[in-house]
Design a protein around this motif. Sequence first.
Motif, PDB file in Angstrom:
ATOM      1  N   MET A   1      51.273  91.151  95.338  1.00  0.00           N
ATOM      2  CA  MET A   1      50.377  91.450  94.360  1.00  0.00           C
ATOM      3  C   MET A   1      49.673  92.537  94.620  1.00  0.00           C
ATOM      4  SD  MET A   1      47.690  88.762  93.392  1.00  0.00           S
ATOM      5  CE  MET A   1      46.770  88.830  91.814  1.00  0.00           C
ATOM      6  N   THR A   2      49.330  93.230  93.610  1.00  0.00           N
ATOM      7  CA  THR A   2      48.578  94.619  93.816  1.00  0.00           C
ATOM      8  C   THR A   2      47.058  94.356  93.696  1.00  0.00           C
ATOM      9  OG1 THR A   2      48.995  95.348  91.484  1.00  0.00           O
ATOM     10  CG2 THR A   2      50.332  96.195  93.132  1.00  0.00           C
ATOM     11  N   ASP A   3      46.195  95.172  94.190  1.00  0.00           N
ATOM     12  CA  ASP A   3      44.937  95.059  94.098  1.00  0.00           C
ATOM     13  C   ASP A   3      44.482  95.661  92.658  1.00  0.00           C
ATOM     14  OD1 ASP A   3      44.226  93.914  96.636  1.00  0.00           O
ATOM     15  OD2 ASP A   3      44.060  95.864  97.359  1.00  0.00           O
ATOM     16  N   ARG A   4      43.662  95.006  91.816  1.00  0.00           N
ATOM     17  CA  ARG A   4      43.053  95.455  90.683  1.00  0.00           C
ATOM     18  C   ARG A   4      42.190  96.959  91.080  1.00  0.00           C
ATOM     19  NH1 ARG A   4      40.793  92.499  86.017  1.00  0.00           N
ATOM     20  NH2 ARG A   4      41.259  94.469  85.345  1.00  0.00           N
ATOM     21  N   PHE A   5      42.427  97.745  89.943  1.00  0.00           N
ATOM     22  CA  PHE A   5      41.228  98.949  90.053  1.00  0.00           C
ATOM     23  C   PHE A   5      39.871  98.708  89.982  1.00  0.00           C
ATOM     24  CE2 PHE A   5      38.910 102.283  88.026  1.00  0.00           C
ATOM     25  CZ  PHE A   5      39.068 103.353  89.074  1.00  0.00           C
ATOM     26  N   VAL A   6      39.032  98.963  90.720  1.00  0.00           N
ATOM     27  CA  VAL A   6      37.655  98.932  90.416  1.00  0.00           C
ATOM     28  C   VAL A   6      36.853 100.247  90.392  1.00  0.00           C
ATOM     29  CG1 VAL A   6      35.499  97.966  91.436  1.00  0.00           C
ATOM     30  CG2 VAL A   6      37.630  96.707  91.725  1.00  0.00           C
ATOM     31  N   PRO A   7      36.382 100.711  89.246  1.00  0.00           N
ATOM     32  CA  PRO A   7      35.689 102.043  89.194  1.00  0.00           C
ATOM     33  C   PRO A   7      34.718 102.083  90.376  1.00  0.00           C
ATOM     34  CG  PRO A   7      35.557 101.002  87.105  1.00  0.00           C
ATOM     35  CD  PRO A   7      35.930  99.994  88.060  1.00  0.00           C
ATOM     36  N   PRO A   8      35.014 103.413  90.925  1.00  0.00           N
ATOM     37  CA  PRO A   8      34.368 103.526  92.229  1.00  0.00           C
ATOM     38  C   PRO A   8      32.631 103.702  91.873  1.00  0.00           C
ATOM     39  CG  PRO A   8      35.416 105.635  91.761  1.00  0.00           C
ATOM     40  CD  PRO A   8      35.629 104.439  90.593  1.00  0.00           C
ATOM     41  N   SER A   9      32.260 104.210  91.106  1.00  0.00           N
ATOM     42  CA  SER A   9      30.764 104.269  90.506  1.00  0.00           C
ATOM     43  C   SER A   9      30.422 104.488  89.101  1.00  0.00           C
ATOM     44  CB  SER A   9      29.990 105.628  91.305  1.00  0.00           C
ATOM     45  OG  SER A   9      30.460 106.626  90.777  1.00  0.00           O
ATOM     46  N   LEU A  10      29.277 104.630  88.849  1.00  0.00           N
ATOM     47  CA  LEU A  10      28.843 104.788  87.483  1.00  0.00           C
ATOM     48  C   LEU A  10      29.141 106.087  87.264  1.00  0.00           C
ATOM     49  CD1 LEU A  10      25.685 102.536  87.103  1.00  0.00           C
ATOM     50  CD2 LEU A  10      27.797 102.046  86.350  1.00  0.00           C
ATOM     51  N   GLU A  11      29.223 106.994  88.029  1.00  0.00           N
ATOM     52  CA  GLU A  11      29.519 108.357  87.769  1.00  0.00           C
ATOM     53  C   GLU A  11      31.027 108.672  87.723  1.00  0.00           C
ATOM     54  OE1 GLU A  11      26.808 109.922  86.675  1.00  0.00           O
ATOM     55  OE2 GLU A  11      25.902 108.090  87.389  1.00  0.00           O
ATOM     56  N   TRP A  12      31.732 107.655  87.905  1.00  0.00           N
ATOM     57  CA  TRP A  12      33.201 107.887  87.652  1.00  0.00           C
ATOM     58  C   TRP A  12      33.476 108.474  86.220  1.00  0.00           C
ATOM     59  CZ3 TRP A  12      36.608 104.115  84.691  1.00  0.00           C
ATOM     60  CH2 TRP A  12      37.982 104.582  85.080  1.00  0.00           C
ATOM     61  N   ILE A  13      34.294 109.386  86.162  1.00  0.00           N
ATOM     62  CA  ILE A  13      34.786 109.940  84.640  1.00  0.00           C
ATOM     63  C   ILE A  13      36.163 109.610  84.332  1.00  0.00           C
ATOM     64  CG2 ILE A  13      35.024 111.911  83.431  1.00  0.00           C
ATOM     65  CD1 ILE A  13      32.676 113.357  85.149  1.00  0.00           C
ATOM     66  N   PRO A  14      36.627 108.684  83.790  1.00  0.00           N
ATOM     67  CA  PRO A  14      37.788 108.154  83.362  1.00  0.00           C
ATOM     68  C   PRO A  14      38.519 109.479  82.483  1.00  0.00           C
ATOM     69  CG  PRO A  14      36.415 107.034  82.042  1.00  0.00           C
ATOM     70  CD  PRO A  14      35.342 107.812  82.836  1.00  0.00           C
ATOM     71  N   GLN A  15      39.939 109.477  82.679  1.00  0.00           N
ATOM     72  CA  GLN A  15      40.698 110.324  81.992  1.00  0.00           C
ATOM     73  C   GLN A  15      41.819 109.663  81.351  1.00  0.00           C
ATOM     74  OE1 GLN A  15      41.588 113.317  85.113  1.00  0.00           O
ATOM     75  NE2 GLN A  15      40.310 114.677  83.946  1.00  0.00           N
ATOM     76  N   ARG A  16      42.239 110.014  80.113  1.00  0.00           N
ATOM     77  CA  ARG A  16      43.395 109.215  79.393  1.00  0.00           C
ATOM     78  C   ARG A  16      44.510 110.056  80.185  1.00  0.00           C
ATOM     79  NH1 ARG A  16      42.617 109.250  72.773  1.00  0.00           N
ATOM     80  NH2 ARG A  16      40.453 108.317  72.878  1.00  0.00           N
ATOM     81  N   GLU A  81      35.010  96.831  83.021  1.00  0.00           N
ATOM     82  CA  GLU A  81      36.096  95.976  83.046  1.00  0.00           C
ATOM     83  C   GLU A  81      37.375  96.299  82.064  1.00  0.00           C
ATOM     84  OE1 GLU A  81      34.260  91.886  82.048  1.00  0.00           O
ATOM     85  OE2 GLU A  81      33.415  92.036  83.893  1.00  0.00           O
ATOM     86  N   LEU A  82      37.106  96.977  81.129  1.00  0.00           N
ATOM     87  CA  LEU A  82      38.000  97.274  80.098  1.00  0.00           C
ATOM     88  C   LEU A  82      38.687  98.411  80.569  1.00  0.00           C
ATOM     89  CD1 LEU A  82      39.980  97.148  77.525  1.00  0.00           C
ATOM     90  CD2 LEU A  82      38.214  98.994  76.832  1.00  0.00           C
ATOM     91  N   LEU A  83      38.143  99.447  81.227  1.00  0.00           N
ATOM     92  CA  LEU A  83      38.766 100.891  81.716  1.00  0.00           C
ATOM     93  C   LEU A  83      39.433 100.523  83.004  1.00  0.00           C
ATOM     94  CD1 LEU A  83      35.703 103.163  81.190  1.00  0.00           C
ATOM     95  CD2 LEU A  83      37.849 103.279  80.087  1.00  0.00           C
ATOM     96  N   ALA A  84      38.913  99.428  83.872  1.00  0.00           N
ATOM     97  CA  ALA A  84      39.994  99.028  84.805  1.00  0.00           C
ATOM     98  C   ALA A  84      41.301  98.355  84.290  1.00  0.00           C
ATOM     99  CB  ALA A  84      39.053  97.915  85.854  1.00  0.00           C
ATOM    100  N   GLN A  85      41.284  97.600  83.225  1.00  0.00           N
ATOM    101  CA  GLN A  85      42.390  97.069  82.625  1.00  0.00           C
ATOM    102  C   GLN A  85      43.430  98.169  82.179  1.00  0.00           C
ATOM    103  OE1 GLN A  85      41.431  94.212  79.602  1.00  0.00           O
ATOM    104  NE2 GLN A  85      40.408  92.714  81.048  1.00  0.00           N
ATOM    105  N   LEU A  86      42.855  99.041  81.686  1.00  0.00           N
ATOM    106  CA  LEU A  86      43.599 100.524  81.155  1.00  0.00           C
ATOM    107  C   LEU A  86      44.075 101.083  82.272  1.00  0.00           C
ATOM    108  CD1 LEU A  86      41.081 101.428  78.220  1.00  0.00           C
ATOM    109  CD2 LEU A  86      43.281 100.029  78.034  1.00  0.00           C
TER     110      LEU A  86
END
Length: 94
Positions: A1-16, A81-86
């Motif tokens: 089983m793989t670990d779910r992603f957790v955003p590292p901080s509020l300053e994390w900048i997600p990229q498509r 939570e949504l971005l972690a799923q994405l």
Amino acid sequence: MTDRFVPPSLEWIPQRRLEARIRRFRGRTLVAVDAEAMELDEVAAFIFGQVDGATSLREIGERVAATYDVSVEEATTDSAELLAQLVDVNLVGA
């Protein structure tokens, strides 16, 4: 089983991911990469639309809060939570 992603901080900048595709069809928003596809509701589509490689999780949460009249804390938590799923389905890069 793989670990779910957790955003590292509020300053994390997600990229498509470059491979991510988005389509609006008959009032529905569909996003896909490779064989993975998801249908996004209105709020999730708004959040995904904010992912531009320049906007932080904090800023996305603030925009969600302002647009949907919820607290910044709730909007940021829901966005994370949504971005972690994405990330988990490779639509957004970590």
